[in-house]
Enzyme design. Structure first.
Site, PDB file in Angstrom:
ATOM      1  N   LYS A  63       5.527  44.744  -9.613  1.00 25.51           N
ATOM      2  CA  LYS A  63       5.934  44.259  -8.291  1.00 25.51           C
ATOM      3  C   LYS A  63       4.677  44.056  -7.469  1.00 25.51           C
ATOM      4  O   LYS A  63       3.650  44.703  -7.721  1.00 25.51           O
ATOM      5  CB  LYS A  63       6.841  45.291  -7.597  1.00 25.51           C
ATOM      6  CG  LYS A  63       7.674  44.710  -6.482  1.00 25.51           C
ATOM      7  CD  LYS A  63       8.926  43.998  -6.976  1.00 25.51           C
ATOM      8  CE  LYS A  63       9.638  43.284  -5.860  1.00 25.51           C
ATOM      9  NZ  LYS A  63      10.951  42.751  -6.298  1.00 25.51           N
ATOM     10  N   ASP A 101      10.745  37.347  -3.819  1.00 31.21           N
ATOM     11  CA  ASP A 101      11.487  38.525  -3.328  1.00 31.21           C
ATOM     12  C   ASP A 101      11.666  38.284  -1.827  1.00 31.21           C
ATOM     13  O   ASP A 101      11.535  37.140  -1.371  1.00 31.21           O
ATOM     14  CB  ASP A 101      10.710  39.824  -3.606  1.00 31.21           C
ATOM     15  CG  ASP A 101      11.550  41.076  -3.345  1.00 31.21           C
ATOM     16  OD1 ASP A 101      12.457  41.368  -4.148  1.00 31.21           O
ATOM     17  OD2 ASP A 101      11.329  41.761  -2.327  1.00 31.21           O
TER      18      ASP A 101
HETATM   19  P1  NDP Z   1      15.428  37.108   1.582  1.00 31.10           P
HETATM   20  O1  NDP Z   1      14.111  37.203   2.215  1.00 31.10           O
HETATM   21  O2  NDP Z   1      15.917  35.784   1.121  1.00 31.10           O
HETATM   22  O3  NDP Z   1      16.555  37.728   2.528  1.00 31.10           O
HETATM   23  C1  NDP Z   1      16.503  39.043   2.970  1.00 31.10           C
HETATM   24  C2  NDP Z   1      17.663  39.299   3.902  1.00 31.10           C
HETATM   25  O4  NDP Z   1      17.709  40.685   4.213  1.00 31.10           O
HETATM   26  C3  NDP Z   1      17.514  38.564   5.231  1.00 31.10           C
HETATM   27  O5  NDP Z   1      18.778  38.248   5.730  1.00 31.10           O
HETATM   28  C4  NDP Z   1      16.829  39.632   6.094  1.00 31.10           C
HETATM   29  O6  NDP Z   1      17.025  39.460   7.494  1.00 31.10           O
HETATM   30  C5  NDP Z   1      17.518  40.882   5.615  1.00 31.10           C
HETATM   31  N1  NDP Z   1      16.650  42.024   5.881  1.00 31.10           N
HETATM   32  C6  NDP Z   1      15.359  42.208   5.491  1.00 31.10           C
HETATM   33  N2  NDP Z   1      14.880  43.375   5.960  1.00 31.10           N
HETATM   34  C7  NDP Z   1      15.889  43.937   6.650  1.00 31.10           C
HETATM   35  C8  NDP Z   1      16.034  45.134   7.373  1.00 31.10           C
HETATM   36  N3  NDP Z   1      15.014  46.009   7.481  1.00 31.10           N
HETATM   37  N4  NDP Z   1      17.246  45.398   7.927  1.00 31.10           N
HETATM   38  C9  NDP Z   1      18.281  44.529   7.803  1.00 31.10           C
HETATM   39  N5  NDP Z   1      18.195  43.359   7.148  1.00 31.10           N
HETATM   40  C10 NDP Z   1      17.024  43.071   6.588  1.00 31.10           C
HETATM   41  O7  NDP Z   1      15.390  38.158   0.374  1.00 31.10           O
HETATM   42  P2  NDP Z   1      16.300  38.218  -0.932  1.00 31.10           P
HETATM   43  O8  NDP Z   1      17.688  37.787  -0.596  1.00 31.10           O
HETATM   44  O9  NDP Z   1      15.564  37.529  -2.007  1.00 31.10           O
HETATM   45  O10 NDP Z   1      16.266  39.775  -1.260  1.00 31.10           O
HETATM   46  C11 NDP Z   1      17.209  40.687  -0.721  1.00 31.10           C
HETATM   47  C12 NDP Z   1      17.186  41.957  -1.532  1.00 31.10           C
HETATM   48  O11 NDP Z   1      17.509  41.659  -2.917  1.00 31.10           O
HETATM   49  C13 NDP Z   1      15.837  42.697  -1.594  1.00 31.10           C
HETATM   50  O12 NDP Z   1      16.064  44.081  -1.697  1.00 31.10           O
HETATM   51  C14 NDP Z   1      15.239  42.196  -2.910  1.00 31.10           C
HETATM   52  O13 NDP Z   1      14.271  43.080  -3.418  1.00 31.10           O
HETATM   53  C15 NDP Z   1      16.486  42.157  -3.774  1.00 31.10           C
HETATM   54  N6  NDP Z   1      16.414  41.304  -4.957  1.00 31.10           N
HETATM   55  C16 NDP Z   1      16.117  39.974  -4.839  1.00 31.10           C
HETATM   56  C17 NDP Z   1      16.085  39.176  -5.965  1.00 31.10           C
HETATM   57  C18 NDP Z   1      15.888  37.702  -5.883  1.00 31.10           C
HETATM   58  O14 NDP Z   1      16.046  37.032  -6.911  1.00 31.10           O
HETATM   59  N7  NDP Z   1      15.593  37.130  -4.738  1.00 31.10           N
HETATM   60  C19 NDP Z   1      16.266  39.750  -7.320  1.00 31.10           C
HETATM   61  C20 NDP Z   1      16.662  41.139  -7.317  1.00 31.10           C
HETATM   62  C21 NDP Z   1      16.691  41.883  -6.173  1.00 31.10           C
HETATM   63  P3  NDP Z   1      15.788  39.030   8.442  1.00 31.10           P
HETATM   64  O15 NDP Z   1      15.677  37.553   8.274  1.00 31.10           O
HETATM   65  O16 NDP Z   1      16.215  39.445   9.801  1.00 31.10           O
HETATM   66  O17 NDP Z   1      14.573  39.787   7.956  1.00 31.10           O
END
Ligand code: NDP
Length: 450
Positions: free
Chosen positions: A131, A171
């Site tokens: 990571k 991510d």
């Molecule tokens: P994105 O950046 O596309 O979206 C993240 C989302 O989570 C946004 O809506 C963001 O809101 C919200 N968020 C982030 N930090 C916080 C916080 N502290 N409190 C509340 N909401 C928060 O990321 P992904 O959708 O790609 O990833 C989401 C999760 O899934 C992560 O844990 C990632 O590690 C996991 N994941 C992702 C994969 C992928 O293929 N993308 C694969 C496997 C796991 P805001 O815009 O306000 O920050």
């Protein structure tokens, strides 16, 4: 929080991990949850201690931290910190995403890299765990500033990665735009058009269905859980947190499978649309306009926006899919979900459930899917992108989606049967940790003391 284990050897390793890695709370949390599962199989797998498999797994093979200096639109120099933790390559080249978020620190990247080892193992594909990322915040930055950061980040990272060594992906905060800028810089430096990053745009080697993969894969996994319970998504109410890549495509697949998704959120607040979320509108707001989720209620006026992201779990639902970030679902939220009759909690994000919330949900009879199994569809499809890049071929959406579905069903079967074999039927946390670990352990022992 205290991290005490009954087994003396494991307890000693846990305490040593805390001493050797100061102030890395998320890393301790991930290790402790894993150790609780290991404890259950030590009598039948003494090699885990005798061959120092656990002790070796806890120590990353390589940790790189570096300065990322770049110039903003005002001409001022900005300095961020970059990370790449290459945790374990026992079963294949390192693979894992790059997180760009101001909260990023060594402990967060290490917890993510540690979990990635077992997630990648569960996919059945040849990928080690890694990571990386930076404390850079892409939010509110111009395209030019994001490009300047990504190019500077890659100017250092390129020397540590390679198509047969380490292939990073996206991510939080790293989507197709950021991957594109990093890929361009890698190519410029190395003069090589290899598939060095996954999550690329289709025009230069990306895979169809990669964007959808994590969210779709999550729903394929939940579908297997529902099938075992003798039911399906049809007619179920689903609450989802986040409004990023994982959340949007989990919402899309759950809706396609007959459920009604009623919530999405961001770090400021959440939306509740009783008639079901309008996903075309969400995609326009989040993917095209890059705006906040509260813009939704300006168009869908019957929907409600509420400030505060944890309120999303007060909405009654049958299935809860936390898809935002680590530790977003705490004990109070877990109690509210159970009081409102939730049947399944499945993690789309990495470690979104706090340890006490996890205990409470499982003790209340809620079926729980840990992220390292249920969100593995993203990395699995990244591996399919690597396969297409190596072959210089591209597969259709349907081909990739069918492979993804097959992989998620296999993960479920593996996790489910492992849990049953060790006498903990339906404990998918234990099933995932143990099934993921045993393959890595076997490879580590076969490769000798390295
Ligand atoms: P994105 O950046 O596309 O979206 C993240 C989302 O989570 C946004 O809506 C963001 O809101 C919200 N968020 C982030 N930090 C916080 C916080 N502290 N409190 C509340 N909401 C928060 O990321 P992904 O959708 O790609 O990833 C989401 C999760 O899934 C992560 O844990 C990632 O590690 C996991 N994941 C992702 C994969 C992928 O293929 N993308 C694969 C496997 C796991 P805001 O815009 O306000 O920050």
């Amino acid at each position: 929080m205290t991290y005490t284990l009954k087994n003396a050897d494991l307890n000693e390793l846990m305490q040593k991990t805390i001493e050797k890695n100061p102030s890395q709370n998320e890393f301790y949390q991930a290790v402790y949850e894993f150790m609780l599962s290991v404890e259950a199989i030590l009598d039948i797998h003494p090699e885990l201690i005798d061959k120092k498999v656990i002790e070796r797994i806890l120590e990353p093979e390589r940790q790189v931290m570096f300065r990322v200096a770049w110039v903003d639109d005002k001409g001022e120099i900005q300095v961020n910190r970059g990370y790449r933790i290459q945790f374990n390559s026992a079963i294949g080249p390192y693979k894992g995403g790059l997180r760009l978020h101001p909260s990023v620190n060594l402990g967060i990247i290490k917890f993510l890299g540690f979990e990635q080892i077992f997630k990648n193992s569960l996919t059945g594909l040849a990928m080690g765990g890694a990571k990386g990322g930076s404390d850079f915040d892409p939010k509110g930055k111009s395209d030019n500033e994001v490009m300047a950061f990504c190019q500077s980040f890659m100017r250092e990272l390129y020397r540590h990665i390679g198509p047969d060594c380490d292939v990073p992906a996206g991510d939080i905060g790293t989507g197709a735009r950021e991957i594109g800028y990093m890929y361009g810089q890698y190519k410029k430096i190395t003069n090589e058009c290899t598939g060095i990053l996954t999550g690329k745009k289709l025009s230069f080697g990306g895979s169809l269905a990669r964007t959808e993969a994590t969210g779709y894969g999550l729903c394929y996994f939940v579908n297997c859980m529902l099938k075992k319970m003798g039911t399906s998504f049809e007619g179920k109410t689903v609450a989802i947190s986040g409004s990023g890549n994982v959340a949007i495509y989990a919402a899309e697949k759950a809706t396609q499978l007959g459920a009604k998704v009623v919530t999405l959120s961001d770090s400021n607040g959440y939306i509740y649309d009783e008639k079901g979320i309008n996903l075309d509108l969400v995609k326009k707001i989040k993917e095209v306009e890059r705006k906040r989720i509260k813009e939704y209620v300006a168009v869908e006026t019957s929907a409600k926006y509420t400030e505060g992201c944890s309120g999303v779990w007060t909405i009654p639902c049958d299935i809860a899919l936390p898809c935002a970030t680590q530790n977003e679902l705490n004990i109070d939220s877990a109690k509210t979900l159970v009081a409102n009759g939730v049947k399944i909690v499945a993690e789309g994000a990495n470690m979104p459930t706090t340890p006490d919330a996890l205990d409470f949900l499982m003790n209340s009879g809620v079926k729980f899917a840990p992220g390292k199994a249920s969100n593995a569809g993203g990395v699995a499809t990244s591996c399919l992108e690597m396969a297409q890049n190596s072959q210089r071929l591209s597969w259709t959406f349907e081909e990739v989606d069918a492979k993804l579905k097959g992989i998620m069903e296999n993960i479920f079967m593996n996790v489910d049967s492992t849990a049953t074999q060790i006498g903990h039927e339906d404990n998918y946390v234990m099933g995932a940790n143990i099934a993921g670990l045993l393959k890595v352990s076997d490879a580590m022992i076969a490769q000798g003391c390295i």
